[in-house]
Design an enzyme around this catalytic site. Structure first.
Site, PDB file in Angstrom:
ATOM      1  N   ASN A 151      20.955 -21.700 -62.204  1.00 53.04           N
ATOM      2  CA  ASN A 151      20.919 -22.539 -61.004  1.00 53.04           C
ATOM      3  C   ASN A 151      22.026 -22.118 -60.038  1.00 53.04           C
ATOM      4  OD1 ASN A 151      18.824 -24.607 -60.868  1.00 53.04           O
ATOM      5  ND2 ASN A 151      19.677 -25.389 -62.784  1.00 53.04           N
ATOM      6  N   ASP A 202      23.318 -28.251 -60.487  1.00 52.99           N
ATOM      7  CA  ASP A 202      21.950 -27.761 -60.308  1.00 52.99           C
ATOM      8  C   ASP A 202      21.895 -26.850 -59.081  1.00 52.99           C
ATOM      9  OD1 ASP A 202      18.956 -27.680 -60.179  1.00 52.99           O
ATOM     10  OD2 ASP A 202      19.108 -29.260 -61.679  1.00 52.99           O
TER      11      ASP A 202
END
Length: 293
Positions: A151, A202
């Site tokens: 990510n 993320d």
């Protein structure tokens, strides 16, 4: 200490995605695109009119990049495809991991040079099953391996710095790059260490000032970090599994989210999980570069 801001934004789309991810914005057409990876769908939202179209896909798409006015690049569990904008037809461009049918693509972004970085991971979430690749004019190069959940792939505006994270490790990495190619020019080092802390780092974007805006999975938030890793602010959102922000102009972010893994009771408690949100923040971003075939 970082300043916390309560949610004062809006819901841009209430199409609840099981795993909303990979948002991109095309300023030329004022169109926002994002995926439901597990739902095998590509969402298209024209911001001035609010018209949303959901394009069903034969693959698990997760990364979208413009090529030109007629074509887009789609990263998926079956490799990289060229998508015809008019027909939606997908043509295989490059395979990534044909020897690993249990993997899929996850996060990715185009470097200012026109090269693509894209990460892969196990569909079952197995430890260390994925990698991060560099794709330049069709040449695929593995950059990092033994990645569990890739990510936060993003780049400084001048292309000299790249960022990425393995969300399971939760350490945001910073790596010097060749600005002409997007290839590493040195070793990666830890910029932000959140190992052992709540929530996961993320998807991220890099602003024009070099700061980083990151969606924090499990915490319902977007965090703002300075280029030296200082945590500046946290912006709360009404869905806990926030996945990735994207700049949509005029000091605004759109943020995708997910209901993956939530049972019925958890979804009832988190009714906007999977929605797409808009928030106002102090940000300006350069236009997203196109992928160069």
């Amino acid at each position: 200490m970082a300043t916390t801001h309560n949610f004062e934004g809006s819901v841009l789309s209430s199409s609840l995605c099981e795993l909303g991810e990979g948002p991109t914005f095309e300023a030329e057409t004022a169109t926002l695109w994002w995926f439901d990876i597990l739902g095998k769908a590509l969402h298209e939202l024209h911001l001035p009119t609010g018209r949303e179209i959901v394009h069903k896909l034969p693959v698990m798409g997760s990364v979208l990049a413009s090529i030109d006015a007629g074509r887009q690049l789609v990263g998926s569990d079956q490799g990289l495809f060229v998508r015809d904008r008019a027909s939606g037809e997908l043509s295989l461009y490059r395979e990534l991991e044909p020897e690993k049918p249990g993997n899929r693509s996850n996060d990715g972004r185009v470097h200012p040079s026109g090269s693509l970085w894209i990460g892969t991971m196990s569909k079952k979430g197995e430890d260390g099953a994925g990698s991060i690749y560099h794709v330049r004019e069709g040449v695929v190069t593995k950059l990092f391996d033994r990645i569990s959940i890739p990510n936060s792939i993003c780049f400084s505006p001048d292309g000299t710095i790249g960022y990425y994270v393995d969300t399971r490790v939760n350490r945001l990495m910073r790596v010097p790059l060749d600005s002409e190619t997007g290839l590493p020019a040195g070793d990666a080092a830890v910029l932000v260490d959140e190992n052992g802390k709540p929530g996961g780092i993320d998807g991220s974007i890099c602003a024009s000032d070099g700061s980083i805006w990151n969606a924090r999975w499990g915490e319902g938030a977007v965090d703002h970090y300075a280029s030296d890793g200082t945590h500046i602010s946290r912006h709360l959102l009404p869905a806990r599994r926030t996945t990735c922000p994207v700049y949509i102009g005029d000091g605004r972010l759109a943020v995708t989210s997910s209901w993956e893994g939530l049972d019925e009771a958890a979804r009832t408690a988190d009714p906007l999980a999977g929605a797409l949100f808009e928030i106002a923040v102090p940000i300006r971003c350069d236009p997203e570069p196109a992928y160069r075939l």
